[in-house]
Design a protein around this motif. Structure first.
Motif, PDB file in Angstrom:
ATOM      1  N   MET A   1       0.835  -1.077   0.078  1.00 31.84           N
ATOM      2  CA  MET A   1       0.048  -0.011  -0.091  1.00 31.84           C
ATOM      3  C   MET A   1       1.028   1.224   0.150  1.00 31.84           C
ATOM      4  O   MET A   1       1.801   1.356   0.717  1.00 31.84           O
ATOM      5  N   LYS A   2       0.416   2.265  -0.789  1.00 28.30           N
ATOM      6  CA  LYS A   2       1.151   3.425  -0.820  1.00 28.30           C
ATOM      7  C   LYS A   2       1.330   4.067   0.501  1.00 28.30           C
ATOM      8  O   LYS A   2       0.267   4.324   1.036  1.00 28.30           O
ATOM      9  N   ILE A   3       2.483   4.618   0.934  1.00 28.14           N
ATOM     10  CA  ILE A   3       2.587   5.329   2.050  1.00 28.14           C
ATOM     11  C   ILE A   3       2.161   6.867   1.923  1.00 28.14           C
ATOM     12  O   ILE A   3       2.451   7.609   0.985  1.00 28.14           O
ATOM     13  N   LEU A   4       1.154   7.222   2.874  1.00 26.10           N
ATOM     14  CA  LEU A   4       0.568   8.526   2.924  1.00 26.10           C
ATOM     15  C   LEU A   4       1.344   9.427   3.638  1.00 26.10           C
ATOM     16  O   LEU A   4       2.638   8.954   4.010  1.00 26.10           O
ATOM     17  N   PHE A   5       0.830  10.678   3.593  1.00 30.20           N
ATOM     18  CA  PHE A   5       1.488  11.721   4.375  1.00 30.20           C
ATOM     19  C   PHE A   5       2.959  12.279   3.882  1.00 30.20           C
ATOM     20  O   PHE A   5       3.760  12.592   4.696  1.00 30.20           O
ATOM     21  N   LEU A   6       3.339  12.118   2.874  1.00 28.82           N
ATOM     22  CA  LEU A   6       4.544  12.505   2.283  1.00 28.82           C
ATOM     23  C   LEU A   6       4.413  13.546   1.404  1.00 28.82           C
ATOM     24  O   LEU A   6       5.351  13.867   0.459  1.00 28.82           O
ATOM     25  N   GLY A 186     -10.916   2.467   9.489  1.00 31.49           N
ATOM     26  CA  GLY A 186     -10.644   1.674  10.727  1.00 31.49           C
ATOM     27  C   GLY A 186     -11.265   2.623  11.748  1.00 31.49           C
ATOM     28  O   GLY A 186     -12.390   2.406  11.879  1.00 31.49           O
ATOM     29  N   SER A 187     -10.485   3.506  12.259  1.00 36.91           N
ATOM     30  CA  SER A 187     -10.888   4.407  13.405  1.00 36.91           C
ATOM     31  C   SER A 187      -9.902   5.497  13.672  1.00 36.91           C
ATOM     32  O   SER A 187      -8.854   5.687  12.945  1.00 36.91           O
ATOM     33  N   VAL A 188     -10.154   6.272  14.555  1.00 38.37           N
ATOM     34  CA  VAL A 188      -9.194   7.382  15.003  1.00 38.37           C
ATOM     35  C   VAL A 188      -7.752   6.777  15.490  1.00 38.37           C
ATOM     36  O   VAL A 188      -7.060   6.938  15.256  1.00 38.37           O
ATOM     37  N   GLN A 193      -2.092   5.071  15.289  1.00 33.75           N
ATOM     38  CA  GLN A 193      -1.229   3.944  14.966  1.00 33.75           C
ATOM     39  C   GLN A 193      -0.503   4.025  13.857  1.00 33.75           C
ATOM     40  O   GLN A 193       0.770   3.922  13.843  1.00 33.75           O
ATOM     41  N   PHE A 194      -1.342   4.326  12.539  1.00 36.24           N
ATOM     42  CA  PHE A 194      -0.640   4.662  11.303  1.00 36.24           C
ATOM     43  C   PHE A 194       0.579   5.799  11.408  1.00 36.24           C
ATOM     44  O   PHE A 194       1.671   5.470  10.739  1.00 36.24           O
ATOM     45  N   LEU A 195       0.041   6.681  11.725  1.00 40.12           N
ATOM     46  CA  LEU A 195       1.031   7.847  12.065  1.00 40.12           C
ATOM     47  C   LEU A 195       2.182   7.445  13.007  1.00 40.12           C
ATOM     48  O   LEU A 195       3.586   7.911  12.516  1.00 40.12           O
ATOM     49  N   ALA A 196       2.091   6.847  14.123  1.00 36.98           N
ATOM     50  CA  ALA A 196       3.128   6.379  15.026  1.00 36.98           C
ATOM     51  C   ALA A 196       4.009   5.433  14.236  1.00 36.98           C
ATOM     52  O   ALA A 196       5.421   5.633  14.233  1.00 36.98           O
ATOM     53  N   GLU A 197       3.626   4.468  13.409  1.00 38.92           N
ATOM     54  CA  GLU A 197       4.311   3.582  12.724  1.00 38.92           C
ATOM     55  C   GLU A 197       5.245   4.164  11.776  1.00 38.92           C
ATOM     56  O   GLU A 197       6.319   3.857  11.500  1.00 38.92           O
TER      57      GLU A 197
END
Length: 207
Positions: A1-6, A186-188, A193-197
């Protein structure tokens, strides 16, 4: 899956950061942006900042940049309606992880700043009754001018940045869609968790 937030616009948010050891006029939004922009360029000119020097970058961000940004407001607007349903703990975790991501992105931005970087500031007028304004700037690069607009709102302590626009892309709007997609999937907590990872990957040198 493409990594977001870049998205490149994210790192531009803190391109204007400044140093606390000079007086910053927080009563005038354009003067604020202009002063802190010049100060970060002066700092880069005095001593280059390596993208791997996360400790120094954190010091600069915490000491010199965050005082002029309402990052809590940025996170709130980026989350949209999901902010209201998030618990206070989740809201704080979101703001913390979003801020941590910014620091990693800022590292790359600092490394790209030239010592002779030029920034133009088109004229603007701010009425005494204005509480929300956009400060327009133009970064002069080899590839051509890049327009960067900062949105600020007025607080009792002075003007604060909470959004920006690079080449037609407003940060809050861009991340609102991405945040919403992750929460819908998913959820907040899943977004946190995604951001933390992602932050852990960046901290370990992975892109």
């Amino acid at each position: 899956m493409k990594i977001l937030f870049l998205i490149p616009v994210f790192s531009a948010l803190f391109m204007f950061g400044g140093a606390a050891y000079a007086q910053v006029d927080q009563s005038d939004p354009q003067a604020l942006i202009k002063t802190v922009t010049q100060q970060i360029l002066d700092e880069v000119h005095t001593r280059a900042i390596e993208p791997t020097d996360i400790s120094r970058i954190k010091d600069v961000v915490n000491r010199d940049i965050l005082p002029y940004i309402d990052f809590h407001r940025t996170t709130q607007l980026a989350m949209g309606r999901h902010w209201r349903t998030a618990t206070p703990t989740q809201q704080q975790q979101m703001a913390d992880q979003f801020q941590a991501l910014l620091i990693h992105m800022y590292a790359g931005t600092l490394a790209q700043l030239r010592q002779d970087q030029k920034i133009d500031y088109p004229p603007m007028r701010v009425a005494p009754t204005d509480t929300d304004v956009v400060v327009r700037t133009v970064a002069i690069n080899d590839a051509g001018p890049v327009e960067i607009d900062y949105r600020l709102y007025k607080t009792p302590q002075g003007w604060r940045v909470y959004d920006l626009n690079v080449l037609g892309s407003w940060l809050v709007q861009t991340y609102r869609q991405q945040f919403n997609d992750k929460i819908q999937q998913g959820s907040v907590d899943a977004l946190i968790q995604f951001l933390a990872e992602r932050n852990q990957q960046l901290a370990s040198g992975k892109q």
